[in-house]
Design an enzyme around this catalytic site. Structure first.
Site, mmCIF file in Angstrom:
data_model
loop_
_atom_site.group_PDB
_atom_site.id
_atom_site.type_symbol
_atom_site.label_atom_id
_atom_site.label_comp_id
_atom_site.label_asym_id
_atom_site.label_seq_id
_atom_site.Cartn_x
_atom_site.Cartn_y
_atom_site.Cartn_z
ATOM 1 N N SER A 264 36.560 40.931 53.590
ATOM 2 C CA SER A 264 37.102 41.678 52.455
ATOM 3 C C SER A 264 35.995 42.038 51.476
ATOM 4 C CB SER A 264 38.166 40.837 51.728
ATOM 5 O OG SER A 264 37.546 39.758 51.035
ATOM 6 N N LYS A 265 36.356 42.880 50.515
ATOM 7 C CA LYS A 265 35.412 43.270 49.465
ATOM 8 C C LYS A 265 34.938 42.056 48.682
ATOM 9 C CE LYS A 265 36.959 45.295 45.702
ATOM 10 N NZ LYS A 265 37.555 46.298 44.793
ATOM 11 N N ARG A 266 35.861 41.101 48.472
ATOM 12 C CA ARG A 266 35.523 39.904 47.700
ATOM 13 C C ARG A 266 34.421 39.079 48.382
ATOM 14 N NH1 ARG A 266 40.923 40.461 46.974
ATOM 15 N NH2 ARG A 266 41.437 39.185 48.794
ATOM 16 N N GLY A 268 31.902 40.240 50.029
ATOM 17 C CA GLY A 268 30.630 40.866 49.683
ATOM 18 C C GLY A 268 30.199 40.511 48.277
ATOM 19 N N ASN A 269 31.162 40.558 47.346
ATOM 20 C CA ASN A 269 30.852 40.224 45.950
ATOM 21 C C ASN A 269 30.378 38.778 45.820
ATOM 22 O OD1 ASN A 269 31.657 42.770 45.176
ATOM 23 N ND2 ASN A 269 33.722 42.157 44.624
#
Length: 505
Positions: A264-266, A268-269
């Site tokens: 998910s995008k999270r 990567g963050n």
């Protein structure tokens, strides 16, 4: 005669294209090109509430940067348009009417509140509410299967909200085929009557997807594993229309770096790596998310890495250019199991592509990132990059590896000075200045010869000279060969730096 291969990538413009979407587009592209086919881009924007301005342009820009452009789609008409679903509303209405006429679908007038009540009632009894054969005619649900034709028409004329649901068959076993997963059996009693069309005139994904794939003559639907539960409905829709279905291939999930759960995008963050191909500016929050391009990744490296997320050529070879991937790609070699996203592995690929990139191509990138050196001779910059390039994974690494070629150190690493500066260092560095002043600097060999001859003739340990010399030139115990440094910056600049170190001690 077989129909020409046609595949499609059909993203929804609801935000930036996730790296998983790029992988899906890539596999479609590779399959099309391997088989002399056509790669179609279709924008699935039926859900106007979630439409995000700029998302469609982002998809196109991302595919172009990845060097996997579509052959046919918005702006590249190919006789099967329009390629935005919002421009095809009249087509879907005609086809949902066909399903209604043939008793493959029905009107449902249930309110959101009544459906929510049904769900809660089922939950209280430890059950899951499914709108299908076991309750669609039992009285609590309001649909055209229990209402008279006049009652249905009156509701429509009165403007009552409705949906059109697919009439899923009861008591059948579907035998489905997937090019990656093989044969799949589905009990139709487990299927719900999916919504196909809404009274606002817009179809749901399921109807639009099937109608468009048929009318655009798509031969192979290659999509993510998350669409596997929809396969039964889509095959049933093809049968209801009396159409032959395309072949299906559901790609494995891309998993988190831990191997557990979907990327998910999270992730990567949290772990500090991009999950989008290009920078995305969120118009709602104002946040800016860098993509692989802005982080210094080469598109070829990203594509090479993504190809191995679920596919394997069956050999030890890992480095493939796009032409090589096209040549070797085979859906039969795509795995069923999820593929773990490894941020270190994509860096490994990028390091390779960095080394394969010509120095002359890196010069403008390097100067653009470091405008303070824009007035320096490009030939000098090229020589510097040649010396440090092998240690770089990204173009942005070059400055950290080479800054000492462009400016003298203004301070020195404390640990390095403590390690190399001894009682005799001051005297040796003064003598070294005299040696360099008299040395021939026409080549690295003559410069190196002068210093090494002096060290050898005087029986001085090499480390006693070379280590403090490196600190003088670089400011730390790092960098390329000291004679390469001295030759490029010139002996006059080298002498200045040595003197500065002497003065500081």
């Amino acid at each position: 005669m077989n129909n020409p291969i046609r595949v499609r990538f059909a993203p929804s413009p609801t935000g930036p294209l996730h790296i998983g979407g790029v992988r899906t587009a890539l596999f479609n592209y590779l399959f099309a090109k391997k088989n002399g086919g056509t790669f179609v881009l279709r924008i699935e924007d039926t859900d106007q509430n979630r439409y995000v301005k700029g998302a469609e342009d982002y998809v196109v820009d991302a595919l172009n940067w990845c060097n996997i452009p579509f052959d046919e789609g918005p702006g590249k008409e190919g006789g099967f348009g329009p390629y935005r679903q919002s421009e095809r509303k009249h087509i879907y209405k005609k086809h949902v009417d066909l399903l209604l006429e043939n008793n493959n679908a029905y009107y449902a007038f249930d309110s959101a509140e009544s459906l929510d009540k049904e769900r809660k009632n089922h939950e209280e009894r430890g059950k899951t509410f499914i709108y299908n054969w076991h309750n669609r005619t039992k009285g609590r649900l309001v649909n055209s299967l229990v209402l008279s034709e006049k009652e249905v028409q009156d509701k429509i004329v009165n403007g009552d909200d409705y949906v059109v649901r697919f009439l899923a068959p009861e008591g059948e076993t579907l035998e489905l085929s997937d090019l990656i997963r093989g044969q799949i059996k589905i009990d139709t009693n487990t299927l719900d009557d999916k919504v196909l069309f809404k009274s606002d005139g817009m179809p749901t994904y399921h109807l639009a997807n099937v109608v468009d794939d048929y009318l655009m003559e798509i031969t192979h639907v290659i999509r993510g594993e998350e669409w596997l539960p929809s396969l039964a409905l889509h095959v049933l829709l093809y049968e209801a229309f009396g159409w032959g279905a395309p072949e299906f291939a559901h790609l494995p999930l891309i998993l988190k770096p831990t191997g557990k759960g979907k990327l998910s995008k999270r992730d990567g963050n949290k772990l500090g790596f991009p999950v989008f191909p290009l920078r995305w500016e969120d118009q709602t929050t104002g946040s800016i998310l860098n993509g692989y391009k802005e982080e210094g990744y080469f598109s070829g490296a990203v594509i090479n890495f993504l190809a191995f997320l679920g596919w394997n050529p069956g050999t030890e070879q890992e480095i493939f250019n796009l032409e090589g991937l096209i040549d070797r790609f085979d859906l039969k070699k795509v795995n069923k199991a999820g593929a773990r996203f490894d941020p270190d592995k994509i860096k490994w690929f990028n390091h390779h592509y960095m080394q394969e990139t010509g120095v002359e191509a890196l010069v403008p990138v390097f100067v653009n990132e470091n405008p303070q050196i824009s007035s320096i001779d490009p030939g000098f910059i090229e020589l510097v990059i040649k010396l440090v390039k092998e240690r770089a994974t990204f173009p942005s690494d070059l400055w950290g590896l080479s800054h000492y070629f462009f400016k003298a150190p203004t301070n020195y690493n404390e640990g390095a000075v403590k390690k190399v500066w001894k009682d005799h260092s001051n005297e040796l560095m003064v003598q070294l200045i005299d040696v360099l002043s008299a040395a021939d600097e026409s080549s690295i060999d003559t410069l190196q010869g002068a210093v090494k001859d002096w060290i050898t003739e005087n029986g001085i340990g090499f480390g006693k000279v070379m280590m403090p010399l490196r600190v003088a030139l670089v400011g730390a115990l790092e960098g390329v060969d000291v004679f390469d440094i001295m030759f490029l910056i010139g002996k006059t600049e080298a002498i200045k730096r040595i003197q500065s170190l002497i003065d500081s001690n």
